[in-house]
Design a protein around this motif. Structure first.
Motif, PDB file in Angstrom:
ATOM      1  N   ALA A 179      39.884 -44.595  94.140  1.00 50.92           N
ATOM      2  CA  ALA A 179      41.286 -44.180  94.129  1.00 50.92           C
ATOM      3  C   ALA A 179      42.036 -44.897  95.245  1.00 50.92           C
ATOM      4  N   GLY A 180      43.176 -45.486  94.916  1.00 52.19           N
ATOM      5  CA  GLY A 180      43.996 -46.158  95.903  1.00 52.19           C
ATOM      6  C   GLY A 180      43.562 -47.565  96.234  1.00 52.19           C
ATOM      7  N   ASP A 181      42.498 -48.043  95.635  1.00 50.15           N
ATOM      8  CA  ASP A 181      41.980 -49.390  95.897  1.00 50.15           C
ATOM      9  C   ASP A 181      42.342 -50.288  94.712  1.00 50.15           C
ATOM     10  N   PRO A 182      43.066 -51.378  94.926  1.00 49.98           N
ATOM     11  CA  PRO A 182      43.422 -52.249  93.799  1.00 49.98           C
ATOM     12  C   PRO A 182      42.248 -53.033  93.230  1.00 49.98           C
ATOM     13  N   ASN A 183      41.128 -53.049  93.935  1.00 51.35           N
ATOM     14  CA  ASN A 183      39.964 -53.804  93.473  1.00 51.35           C
ATOM     15  C   ASN A 183      39.066 -52.960  92.585  1.00 51.35           C
ATOM     16  N   ASP A 184      38.351 -53.643  91.713  1.00 49.95           N
ATOM     17  CA  ASP A 184      37.272 -53.040  90.948  1.00 49.95           C
ATOM     18  C   ASP A 184      35.969 -53.670  91.416  1.00 49.95           C
ATOM     19  N   TYR A 185      34.902 -52.910  91.365  1.00 43.01           N
ATOM     20  CA  TYR A 185      33.611 -53.412  91.803  1.00 43.01           C
ATOM     21  C   TYR A 185      32.656 -53.426  90.616  1.00 43.01           C
ATOM     22  N   TRP A 186      31.842 -54.483  90.566  1.00 39.67           N
ATOM     23  CA  TRP A 186      30.990 -54.707  89.407  1.00 39.67           C
ATOM     24  C   TRP A 186      29.546 -54.941  89.806  1.00 39.67           C
ATOM     25  N   GLY A 187      28.648 -54.495  88.949  1.00 45.30           N
ATOM     26  CA  GLY A 187      27.254 -54.846  89.100  1.00 45.30           C
ATOM     27  C   GLY A 187      26.994 -56.228  88.542  1.00 45.30           C
ATOM     28  N   GLN A 188      25.743 -56.653  88.615  1.00 43.93           N
ATOM     29  CA  GLN A 188      25.394 -58.007  88.194  1.00 43.93           C
ATOM     30  C   GLN A 188      25.228 -58.117  86.688  1.00 43.93           C
ATOM     31  N   GLY A 189      25.133 -56.997  86.013  1.00 41.90           N
ATOM     32  CA  GLY A 189      24.967 -56.997  84.561  1.00 41.90           C
ATOM     33  C   GLY A 189      23.507 -56.885  84.164  1.00 41.90           C
ATOM     34  N   THR A 190      23.272 -56.192  83.063  1.00 36.54           N
ATOM     35  CA  THR A 190      21.917 -56.068  82.524  1.00 36.54           C
ATOM     36  C   THR A 190      21.980 -56.270  81.013  1.00 36.54           C
ATOM     37  N   GLN A 191      21.075 -57.072  80.508  1.00 32.83           N
ATOM     38  CA  GLN A 191      21.093 -57.428  79.083  1.00 32.83           C
ATOM     39  C   GLN A 191      20.474 -56.322  78.241  1.00 32.83           C
ATOM     40  N   VAL A 192      21.184 -55.955  77.194  1.00 34.05           N
ATOM     41  CA  VAL A 192      20.663 -55.046  76.179  1.00 34.05           C
ATOM     42  C   VAL A 192      20.658 -55.794  74.862  1.00 34.05           C
ATOM     43  N   THR A 193      19.490 -55.886  74.248  1.00 37.29           N
ATOM     44  CA  THR A 193      19.358 -56.578  72.972  1.00 37.29           C
ATOM     45  C   THR A 193      18.737 -55.629  71.962  1.00 37.29           C
ATOM     46  N   VAL A 194      19.411 -55.453  70.838  1.00 31.52           N
ATOM     47  CA  VAL A 194      18.945 -54.561  69.785  1.00 31.52           C
ATOM     48  C   VAL A 194      18.628 -55.406  68.566  1.00 31.52           C
ATOM     49  N   SER A 195      17.378 -55.388  68.164  1.00 36.49           N
ATOM     50  CA  SER A 195      16.952 -56.182  67.014  1.00 36.49           C
ATOM     51  C   SER A 195      17.066 -55.369  65.733  1.00 36.49           C
ATOM     52  N   SER A 196      17.350 -56.075  64.653  1.00 35.81           N
ATOM     53  CA  SER A 196      17.523 -55.375  63.369  1.00 35.81           C
ATOM     54  C   SER A 196      16.212 -55.285  62.615  1.00 35.81           C
TER      55      SER A 196
END
Length: 123
Positions: free
Chosen positions: A106-123
């Protein structure tokens, strides 16, 4: 400074489940919203689910009834209240994406992000 560390991605068959976790540390602040976004190849990043410190949640329509976002209790000590989870059930191939944890203070113009994690769903 805020650090977000994600875990829990992987490969799963359609209909399966995965649970993502994200732990926030640093100058997190009490008043924050955490969430999960995803980005599939060739598509824009989209909000999947969000949760406020009070526990209010919101979801993109495509995951309602299948995904559940939760976080540590607001009264928890330390980083427990700043850990967010995404339980993903009945996964579909269209859920395949890189999932990113997000924190907004709240009150911070920045957003913070993680490094990302891959999710793969096979059919």
């Amino acid at each position: 400074q805020v650090q977000l560390v994600e875990s829990g991605g992987g490969l799963v068959e359609a209909g399966g489940s995965l649970r993502l976790s994200c732990a926030a540390s640093g100058s997190v602040s009490v008043f924050n919203t955490m969430g999960w976004y995803r980005q599939a190849p060739g598509k824009q990043r989209e909000l999947v689910a969000g949760i406020s410190i009070s526990g209010r949640t919101n979801y993109v329509d495509s995951v309602k009834g299948r995904f559940t976002i939760s976080r540590g209790n607001a009264s928890s000590r330390g980083n427990a209240r700043n850990t967010v989870y995404l339980q993903m059930n009945s996964l579909k191939p269209e859920d395949t994406a890189v999932y990113y944890c997000n924190l907004h203070r709240a009150g911070d113009p920045n957003d913070y992000w993680g490094q990302g994690t891959q999710v793969t769903v096979s059919s």
